[in-house]
Scaffold this active site. Structure first.
Site, PDB file in Angstrom:
ATOM      1  N   SER A 149       0.835  -1.201   0.000  1.00 53.28           N
ATOM      2  CA  SER A 149       0.000   0.000   0.000  1.00 53.28           C
ATOM      3  C   SER A 149       0.871   1.253   0.000  1.00 53.28           C
ATOM      4  O   SER A 149       0.581   2.223  -0.719  1.00 53.28           O
ATOM      5  CB  SER A 149      -0.921   0.005   1.226  1.00 53.28           C
ATOM      6  OG  SER A 149      -1.666   1.204   1.285  1.00 53.28           O
ATOM      7  N   TRP A 200       2.450   1.593  -3.412  1.00 49.91           N
ATOM      8  CA  TRP A 200       1.459   2.004  -4.402  1.00 49.91           C
ATOM      9  C   TRP A 200       1.426   3.522  -4.538  1.00 49.91           C
ATOM     10  O   TRP A 200       1.189   4.056  -5.632  1.00 49.91           O
ATOM     11  CB  TRP A 200       0.076   1.487  -3.990  1.00 49.91           C
ATOM     12  CG  TRP A 200      -1.050   1.926  -4.889  1.00 49.91           C
ATOM     13  CD1 TRP A 200      -1.525   1.295  -6.001  1.00 49.91           C
ATOM     14  CD2 TRP A 200      -1.863   3.106  -4.741  1.00 49.91           C
ATOM     15  NE1 TRP A 200      -2.572   1.994  -6.554  1.00 49.91           N
ATOM     16  CE2 TRP A 200      -2.801   3.117  -5.798  1.00 49.91           C
ATOM     17  CE3 TRP A 200      -1.889   4.150  -3.816  1.00 49.91           C
ATOM     18  CZ2 TRP A 200      -3.745   4.131  -5.952  1.00 49.91           C
ATOM     19  CZ3 TRP A 200      -2.823   5.156  -3.973  1.00 49.91           C
ATOM     20  CH2 TRP A 200      -3.735   5.134  -5.024  1.00 49.91           C
ATOM     21  N   HIS A 201       1.693   4.221  -3.442  1.00 50.55           N
ATOM     22  CA  HIS A 201       1.587   5.675  -3.446  1.00 50.55           C
ATOM     23  C   HIS A 201       2.713   6.355  -4.210  1.00 50.55           C
ATOM     24  O   HIS A 201       2.558   7.508  -4.624  1.00 50.55           O
ATOM     25  CB  HIS A 201       1.556   6.208  -2.010  1.00 50.55           C
ATOM     26  CG  HIS A 201       0.230   6.025  -1.352  1.00 50.55           C
ATOM     27  ND1 HIS A 201      -0.137   4.845  -0.726  1.00 50.55           N
ATOM     28  CD2 HIS A 201      -0.836   6.860  -1.214  1.00 50.55           C
ATOM     29  CE1 HIS A 201      -1.358   4.974  -0.244  1.00 50.55           C
ATOM     30  NE2 HIS A 201      -1.812   6.178  -0.522  1.00 50.55           N
ATOM     31  N   GLY A 202       3.832   5.708  -4.398  1.00 45.20           N
ATOM     32  CA  GLY A 202       4.888   6.363  -5.146  1.00 45.20           C
ATOM     33  C   GLY A 202       6.196   5.618  -5.112  1.00 45.20           C
ATOM     34  O   GLY A 202       6.430   4.749  -4.267  1.00 45.20           O
ATOM     35  N   PHE A 249      -0.112   9.930  -7.934  1.00 47.32           N
ATOM     36  CA  PHE A 249      -0.120   8.509  -7.607  1.00 47.32           C
ATOM     37  C   PHE A 249      -0.911   7.728  -8.641  1.00 47.32           C
ATOM     38  O   PHE A 249      -0.882   6.514  -8.616  1.00 47.32           O
ATOM     39  CB  PHE A 249      -0.705   8.279  -6.207  1.00 47.32           C
ATOM     40  CG  PHE A 249      -0.003   9.092  -5.144  1.00 47.32           C
ATOM     41  CD1 PHE A 249       1.365   9.224  -5.157  1.00 47.32           C
ATOM     42  CD2 PHE A 249      -0.731   9.736  -4.155  1.00 47.32           C
ATOM     43  CE1 PHE A 249       2.014   9.969  -4.186  1.00 47.32           C
ATOM     44  CE2 PHE A 249      -0.085  10.481  -3.163  1.00 47.32           C
ATOM     45  CZ  PHE A 249       1.283  10.590  -3.190  1.00 47.32           C
TER      46      PHE A 249
END
Length: 477
Positions: free
Chosen positions: A322, A325-327, A477
Site C-alpha cells: 500500500s 502504491w503511493h509512489g 499517484f
C-alpha cells in the site's frame, strides 16, 4: 482538467445539458457521451495518456469475454495473468522503472561495483494507479465467478474512464459501477441536490483547508533545519489536514459529480481523524484502496486465517505494498511499515476490530479515555505523515532531528505569511463541523442545509478563491 478550474466549470454544465436534455431517455447515447466526455477530460492533461487507458480498456474487455468461453477454460488462468501482467507492467514501467534502476545502482555502488543503467524520460500518466486497479478488479472478479463480463464495449469503456472518479478515485468495483451503465437513468432532483452539496463540501475541503495548509506545509518542510519544535509539529499537523482536505475533497467532488449524472459511487472517507486506533483509521481512510488490497491481496494471502506468524506477514505485505502504491520512493515504504507496526499489536491482541461503533455514540463529546485514544491515534498518524511528505528518508530523519535539537514552543512561524492565525482557526472550525456531522455522510446531509451551504460558499470565496491553488496531491499517484 482540474475540478477547481475554469475549464471544468464550463465542461460540467455543457455535458450535463447534453446528457439530460438532448439525450434524455437514450441510454446508449448517454453512455457514448460519457465516454467521449471522459476522454476529453483525461486528454486535457496530455492526449498521449489516452493510448494507455484505451489499451487497458481493450485488453481487459476481451480478456473478460474470453474468461467465460467454454472452449477457453484451460486458458483461464493464463488469460488472467495477461491482464495482471499488462496492468501491473504499465505501472512498473511508467511509475517504478527509474526508481528500481536508481536503487539498483546505488546498492551496487555501496558494495563497490560501478554500474550504469539508462533511465527513461517518462511522464507519469495521471491516475494510472487508479484505473489500472479498477480494470484489474474486473478481470479478477470474472475469474472468481463473482460477476459476468459485459459484451457492450461502450459501457465497459465508459466504466473504465468515467471522468468524475477517473483520475483519483474512488477505485470502483465493476460489481457496483458497471451495472449502473446498463440501467436507464432518470433525473432525481434530491439525488442531484445531494451531489451539489458534496461538490461544495469537497471544494471547501480542497480550496479552503488543503490549499491554505499547503502554503505553510511547503515552507516548513523546505526549511525544517531552522525551525523549532512547535513549528515542526504544526507542519506535520498542517500536512495531515492538507492531504485529508485535498484527497477527501477530490473524492467528494467526484461522488457529487457522479450523482449529477445519476450514478452512485462508493464512499471513500469517513471522518478518519476521529479514529481511536490505527485499525479504525484504515477503515475510515481511502476506503476504496484499503478494501481493494483486503479483497485482492490480503485475503488471497490467507488474511487472518493462518498462524500468528502468517498473519503478521500478511499485514506487513499489505501495508508495504500500500505504501509503495503511493509512489516510487522509500519514504512511502517506510510510511507503510510504520502503519503496519502500529496495526500488528492490535491484531495480536485481537483488538483490531474493537472500535466498530461510532465515536462518542449518543453523546455530544467523547469520554476522557476515548478522547485520549483519538488524540494518540492522530499523533502517530501525523508522525507517519512526515515520512510521506518528505522527499527522502534522510530529510525525514532530519525533520525529527530538528524537532528534538531545536526544542522551543515559541510561535515563530505563526507570524510569517498570510492567514497564519486564521489557518489555525479554519482548522478548528473544520474539526468542529466534521465532529458535529460525524454521523452523516457529509455536513450538508443533516439539518440547516441552506445555512451550512451558504457559510461554505462564503468561506470558499474568502479563503479559497484567492488562495494559491495547487494540483490535487493524489494526481501523482
Amino acid at each position: 482538467m482540474l475540478f477547481n478550474s475554469l475549464p471544468f466549470m464550463v465542461f460540467l454544465p455543457v455535458v450535463f445539458v447534453f446528457y439530460w436534455i438532448l439525450l434524455k431517455k437514450r441510454l446508449q447515447a448517454q453512455n457514448v457521451l460519457l465516454l467521449v466526455a471522459s476522454y476529453v477530460f483525461y486528454g486535457w492533461w496530455d492526449y498521449r495518456f489516452l493510448t494507455l487507458i484505451a489499451a487497458s480498456t481493450l485488453i481487459d474487455f476481451f480478456i473478460g469475454l474470453a474468461l467465460t468461453k467454454k472452449n477457453l477454460l484451460r486458458w483461464k488462468k493464463p488469460l488472467l495473468w495477461v491482464s495482471i501482467v499488462f496492468n501491473l507492467g504499465m505501472l512498473g514501467v511508467f511509475k517504478y522503472y527509474n526508481f528500481f534502476i536508481d536503487s539498483w545502482m546505488e546498492a551496487g555502488q555501496a558494495l563497490g561495483f560501478n554500474m550504469h543503467f539508462s533511465s527513461l524520460q517518462l511522464i507519469l500518466p495521471v491516475g494510472i494507479s487508479f484505473y489500472s486497479f479498477q480494470t484489474l478488479s474486473y478481470t479478477i472478479d470474472i475469474y472468481r465467478n463473482k460477476i459476468k463480463p459485459t459484451s457492450d464495449f461502450i459501457r465497459f469503456a465508459a466504466f473504465v474512464s468515467f471522468f468524475p472518479q477517473l483520475v483519483a478515485g474512488p477505485i470502483e468495483r465493476a460489481s457496483n459501477l458497471l451495472p449502473q451503465f446498463s440501467r436507464r437513468r432518470e433525473f432525481n432532483f434530491e439525488f442531484a441536490k445531494s451531489g451539489i452539496h458534496l461538490i461544495i463540501w469537497g471544494l471547501f475541503q480542497k480550496m479552503v483547508i488543503a490549499d491554505n495548509c499547503a502554503t505553510f506545509v511547503n515552507n516548513i518542510f523546505n526549511n525544517y533545519e531552522n525551525l523549532n519544535s512547535l513549528t515542526l509539529a504544526l507542519g506535520s499537523v498542517y500536512f495531515a489536514f492538507q492531504i485529508y482536505g485535498d484527497f477527501a475533497g477530490y473524492s467528494n467532488i467526484a461522488i457529487g459529480t457522479a450523482r449529477l449524472f445519476g450514478f452512485d459511487l462508493m464512499r471513500n472517507f469517513n471522518y478518519p481523524y476521529f479514529s481511536r486506533d490505527v485499525a479504525e483509521f484504515w477503515r475510515r481512510w481511502h476506503i476504496s484502496l484499503s478494501t481493494w488490497f483486503r479483497d485482492y491481496l490480503y485475503i488471497p494471502l490467507g488474511g487472518s486465517r493462518g498462524s500468528r506468524k502468517e498473519q503478521v506477514r500478511n499485514v506487513f505485505i499489505i501495508f508495504l505494498v500500500s505504501g509503495f502504491w503511493h509512489g516510487a520512493n522509500w519514504t512511502f515504504v517506510v510510511w507503510g511499515a510504520i502503519h503496519a507496526s502500529l496495526f500488528i499489536p492490535l491484531l495480536l491482541w485481537r483488538t483490531n476490530r474493537k472500535n466498530l461503533n461510532g465515536v462518542a455514540q449518543n453523546n455530544l463529546l467523547p469520554g476522557f479515555r476515548e478522547f485520549l485514544h483519538i488524540l494518540l491515534t492522530f499523533s502517530v498518524v501525523c508522525m507517519a505523515w512526515v515520512f510521506f511528505r518528505s522527499p527522502s528518508i534522510s530529510s525525514s530523519f532530519g525533520y525529527f532531528s530538528s524537532f528534538f535539537e531545536n526544542f522551543g514552543l515559541s510561535t515563530e512561524y505563526l507570524s510569517i505569511g498570510r492567514y497564519s492565525t486564521e489557518l489555525l482557526l479554519l482548522i478548528a472550525l473544520f474539526i468542529s463541523i466534521e465532529w458535529a456531522s460525524r454521523r452523516e455522510e457529509h455536513p450538508f446531509a443533516g439539518k440547516q442545509k441552506f445555512v451550512k451551504t451558504s457559510v461554505a460558499l462564503l468561506m470558499i470565496t474568502m479563503f479559497g478563491v484567492f488562495s494559491k491553488h495547487s494540483d490535487f496531491i493524489y494526481f501523482q499517484f
